[in-house]
Structure formats: C-alpha cells, structure tokens
Design an enzyme around this catalytic site. Structure first.
Site, PDB file in Angstrom:
ATOM      1  N   ASP A   1    -165.002  49.799 113.894  1.00 52.10           N
ATOM      2  CA  ASP A   1    -164.546  51.188 113.760  1.00 52.10           C
ATOM      3  C   ASP A   1    -163.359  51.455 114.679  1.00 52.10           C
ATOM      4  O   ASP A   1    -163.508  51.572 115.888  1.00 52.10           O
ATOM      5  CB  ASP A   1    -165.692  52.138 114.117  1.00 52.10           C
ATOM      6  CG  ASP A   1    -166.731  52.193 113.018  1.00 52.10           C
ATOM      7  OD1 ASP A   1    -166.348  52.471 111.868  1.00 52.10           O
ATOM      8  OD2 ASP A   1    -167.917  51.954 113.317  1.00 52.10           O
TER       9      ASP A   1
ATOM     10  N   MET B   1    -160.540  53.901 115.939  1.00 50.21           N
ATOM     11  CA  MET B   1    -160.273  55.357 116.012  1.00 50.21           C
ATOM     12  C   MET B   1    -159.112  55.626 116.964  1.00 50.21           C
ATOM     13  O   MET B   1    -159.003  54.983 118.005  1.00 50.21           O
ATOM     14  CB  MET B   1    -161.510  56.088 116.534  1.00 50.21           C
ATOM     15  CG  MET B   1    -162.777  55.808 115.741  1.00 50.21           C
ATOM     16  SD  MET B   1    -164.114  56.895 116.258  1.00 50.21           S
ATOM     17  CE  MET B   1    -165.493  56.134 115.397  1.00 50.21           C
TER      18      MET B   1
ATOM     19  N   HIS C   1    -168.668  45.279 111.100  1.00 51.74           N
ATOM     20  CA  HIS C   1    -167.919  46.509 110.825  1.00 51.74           C
ATOM     21  C   HIS C   1    -167.278  47.001 112.127  1.00 51.74           C
ATOM     22  O   HIS C   1    -167.972  47.252 113.107  1.00 51.74           O
ATOM     23  CB  HIS C   1    -168.873  47.553 110.234  1.00 51.74           C
ATOM     24  CG  HIS C   1    -168.224  48.828 109.813  1.00 51.74           C
ATOM     25  ND1 HIS C   1    -167.609  48.987 108.585  1.00 51.74           N
ATOM     26  CD2 HIS C   1    -168.101  50.014 110.450  1.00 51.74           C
ATOM     27  CE1 HIS C   1    -167.145  50.223 108.481  1.00 51.74           C
ATOM     28  NE2 HIS C   1    -167.422  50.868 109.605  1.00 51.74           N
TER      29      HIS C   1
ATOM     30  N   HIS D   1    -162.502  49.363 109.704  1.00 46.60           N
ATOM     31  CA  HIS D   1    -162.479  50.722 109.162  1.00 46.60           C
ATOM     32  C   HIS D   1    -161.487  51.517 110.005  1.00 46.60           C
ATOM     33  O   HIS D   1    -161.794  51.873 111.136  1.00 46.60           O
ATOM     34  CB  HIS D   1    -163.916  51.273 109.248  1.00 46.60           C
ATOM     35  CG  HIS D   1    -164.045  52.716 108.896  1.00 46.60           C
ATOM     36  ND1 HIS D   1    -165.190  53.450 109.177  1.00 46.60           N
ATOM     37  CD2 HIS D   1    -163.191  53.585 108.280  1.00 46.60           C
ATOM     38  CE1 HIS D   1    -165.033  54.684 108.755  1.00 46.60           C
ATOM     39  NE2 HIS D   1    -163.833  54.802 108.210  1.00 46.60           N
TER      40      HIS D   1
ATOM     41  N   MET E   1    -168.043  57.886 103.153  1.00 46.40           N
ATOM     42  CA  MET E   1    -168.561  58.360 104.451  1.00 46.40           C
ATOM     43  C   MET E   1    -169.725  59.316 104.187  1.00 46.40           C
ATOM     44  O   MET E   1    -169.601  60.266 103.416  1.00 46.40           O
ATOM     45  CB  MET E   1    -167.479  59.107 105.239  1.00 46.40           C
ATOM     46  CG  MET E   1    -166.354  58.255 105.798  1.00 46.40           C
ATOM     47  SD  MET E   1    -166.864  56.836 106.790  1.00 46.40           S
ATOM     48  CE  MET E   1    -167.784  57.605 108.129  1.00 46.40           C
TER      49      MET E   1
ATOM     50  N   SER F   1    -172.252  47.945 112.584  1.00 40.50           N
ATOM     51  CA  SER F   1    -171.128  48.582 113.279  1.00 40.50           C
ATOM     52  C   SER F   1    -171.247  48.359 114.773  1.00 40.50           C
ATOM     53  O   SER F   1    -172.176  48.839 115.420  1.00 40.50           O
ATOM     54  CB  SER F   1    -171.102  50.086 112.987  1.00 40.50           C
ATOM     55  OG  SER F   1    -170.251  50.706 113.931  1.00 40.50           O
TER      56      SER F   1
ATOM     57  N   MET G   1    -159.771  54.545 111.178  1.00 36.43           N
ATOM     58  CA  MET G   1    -159.781  56.013 111.235  1.00 36.43           C
ATOM     59  C   MET G   1    -158.579  56.418 112.074  1.00 36.43           C
ATOM     60  O   MET G   1    -158.694  56.907 113.196  1.00 36.43           O
ATOM     61  CB  MET G   1    -161.102  56.500 111.859  1.00 36.43           C
ATOM     62  CG  MET G   1    -162.279  56.326 110.914  1.00 36.43           C
ATOM     63  SD  MET G   1    -163.863  56.343 111.765  1.00 36.43           S
ATOM     64  CE  MET G   1    -164.009  54.613 112.173  1.00 36.43           C
TER      65      MET G   1
ATOM     66  N   ASP H   1    -171.343  54.592 105.006  1.00 39.38           N
ATOM     67  CA  ASP H   1    -171.201  54.565 106.466  1.00 39.38           C
ATOM     68  C   ASP H   1    -171.552  55.925 107.067  1.00 39.38           C
ATOM     69  O   ASP H   1    -170.924  56.928 106.731  1.00 39.38           O
ATOM     70  CB  ASP H   1    -169.738  54.203 106.784  1.00 39.38           C
ATOM     71  CG  ASP H   1    -169.457  54.025 108.259  1.00 39.38           C
ATOM     72  OD1 ASP H   1    -170.385  54.129 109.084  1.00 39.38           O
ATOM     73  OD2 ASP H   1    -168.281  53.775 108.592  1.00 39.38           O
TER      74      ASP H   1
END
Ligand code: DX5
Ligand code: ZN
Length: 234
Positions: free
Chosen positions: A34, A36, A32, A65, A136, A7, A67, A174
């Site tokens: 992330d 957000m 990965h 991913h 998660m 990540s 979010m 994760d």
C-alpha cells in the site's frame, strides 16, 4: 481460485521479511503493498525502496496499490524496483487508458482501483486492458477500518460484466476483509482478497493466513456447488 493478498501495511516493519515469510507459509500468494502519498489519501507509507528491499526476500508477486497523485511519474521506478502488478485509482487518472498502457509497457500487470463512492461504469472502456479491478471496500488511507457492505454489489456487477463482455480480468477487494466478511466477498465474486489486520494482528501471520484461507475456500466451494448445474433441484 481465491488467493490471499496479504497487506504488509499491518505488518511489523522492523521485521518485514519475517512477516512476509510467515504469511507465505500460511498460504498467502500475493504481497499487497500500500503506497500512500499524504495527498490522495491522508496517510504516508512507503515507495519503491521498500519494494526493492522486498524483491529478493520473496518469490511471490508484489502487488503495488498506488494511493498517490500523478502515478505516471512513478511507474518506471516501481518497475525497476521489481513490482509485478500496479493498480492505480480511477479518481486520480485523467488519462486512465494511457496510464494503464504505461504500466503494461513497463512489463507489469495493470490494475484499476475504485473508491467506494466511484461507480463501476466508469471502468467499462478499460476493462479489456486490465489484469485486475480492485474494489475498495473502505475509503483508502488506513488499515483496520470497517467493511462497507454496499460495495458487494459492485463486485457482483463486475463479475456479471466480465461474463457479458467475455473478459477474464480478476476481481480484487481491499478493506475490512476478515473472518466475518470473507464469505460475503467471495460470494460476490472477489478472488484476490486483500487483508492486513486480519493477517498481521494477534495470533501470528502464519496461523491467521491459514484460518483466513480456510474460510475463503469454504465459501468458494459453496459458490461452486451452487453454480454446478448437476446440483439444480427441479
Ligand atoms: C487501505 C489499504 C488496505 C489496508 C487494508 O487504504 O488499501 O490495503 O491495508 O487493511 P485491513 O485489511 O486492515 O482493512
Ligand atoms: Zn491496498
């Protein structure tokens, strides 16, 4: 086969390409990313422009991913930026089946994510259409949080369901996955192991990735030996 999905959330953003190259040299095989939005989770990170900047600097698959709320609105942008896999949270998708189909229609591998408090059973109907299920093991929003052990049962349950339903989706984990927890997640059935602070912390990404993967592969070999009927003691 266990894989390290490193990540980049924990990487040095001023030297992102070098950080990715180092983690790759250490054996990491998935990047990965992330994403957000400050709404679904309290934090804000990056979006399609960062995916687009990463695309030419690595051949590894980019695992995004999301979010974020309203993920459907951004799927085309991630596809154009060069994302290979997209995971969306079950908690934000009113029409989960449609969203996963939209990801596949854009030529990417669809994944579904569940928060620690969301039951695996909410996914049964979509399991046949996903490439991976992301469990998660912390509440999403920040790197460096403590692993929540009760989520191990969810990984093991997914592994059972996969067998019973004769499917082959992959199980990703994760949050808080590091040296002290990696064996447990592998034993529970996770194969795509997301790690941020364990890789981009002190020591350097290359050496950290090597150590992490060595621990993961030791656990994997133990699981395989236990599953091998030749090793049964009567
Ligand atoms: C958390 C993110 C994770 C995070 C993991 O919301 O989804 O991918 O980067 O970080 P560590 O490995 O530090 O727990
Ligand atoms: Zn993540």
């Amino acid at each position: 086969m266990v894989e390290l999905a490193f990540s980049i959330l924990a990487a040095d953003f001023a030297h992102l390409a070098d950080e990715v190259a180092a983690a790759e040299r250490g054996g990491g095989t998935i990047v990965h990313v992330d994403v957000m939005d400050g709404h679904f989770v309290p934090n804000i990170t990056f979006g399609p422009p960062v995916v687009k900047a990463l695309r030419p600097v690595t051949k590894l698959p980019l695992d995004c991913h999301l979010m974020i709320e309203r993920p459907d609105d951004y799927i085309a942008a991630f596809a154009e930026a060069g994302a290979d896999m997209i995971s969306v949270h079950q908690e934000v998708c009113r029409h989960l089946h449609r969203t996963l189909q939209l990801i596949a229609d854009h030529g990417m591998k669809p994944g579904v994510v569940i928060n620690p408090g969301t039951p695996v059973d909410t996914l049964i109907e979509v399991l046949p259409m996903v490439h991976h299920v992301l469990v998660m093991s912390v509440n999403p929003g920040f790197g460096g949080q403590k692993f929540l052990p009760f989520t191990l049962e969810k990984m093991a349950y997914l592994s059972e369901l996969r067998h019973e339903m004769r499917l082959n989706f992959r199980i990703e984990v994760d949050g808080g996955v590091a040296h002290d927890t990696v064996a447990q997640v592998v034993e529970a059935g996770a194969e795509m192991l997301v790690a941020g602070s364990a890789i981009f912390g002190p020591g350097g990404a290359e050496a950290n990735a090597k150590d992490f993967l060595a621990a993961a592969r030791t656990a994997e070999a133990r699981v395989e030996a236990e599953d091998d009927p030749e090793n049964d003691e009567e």
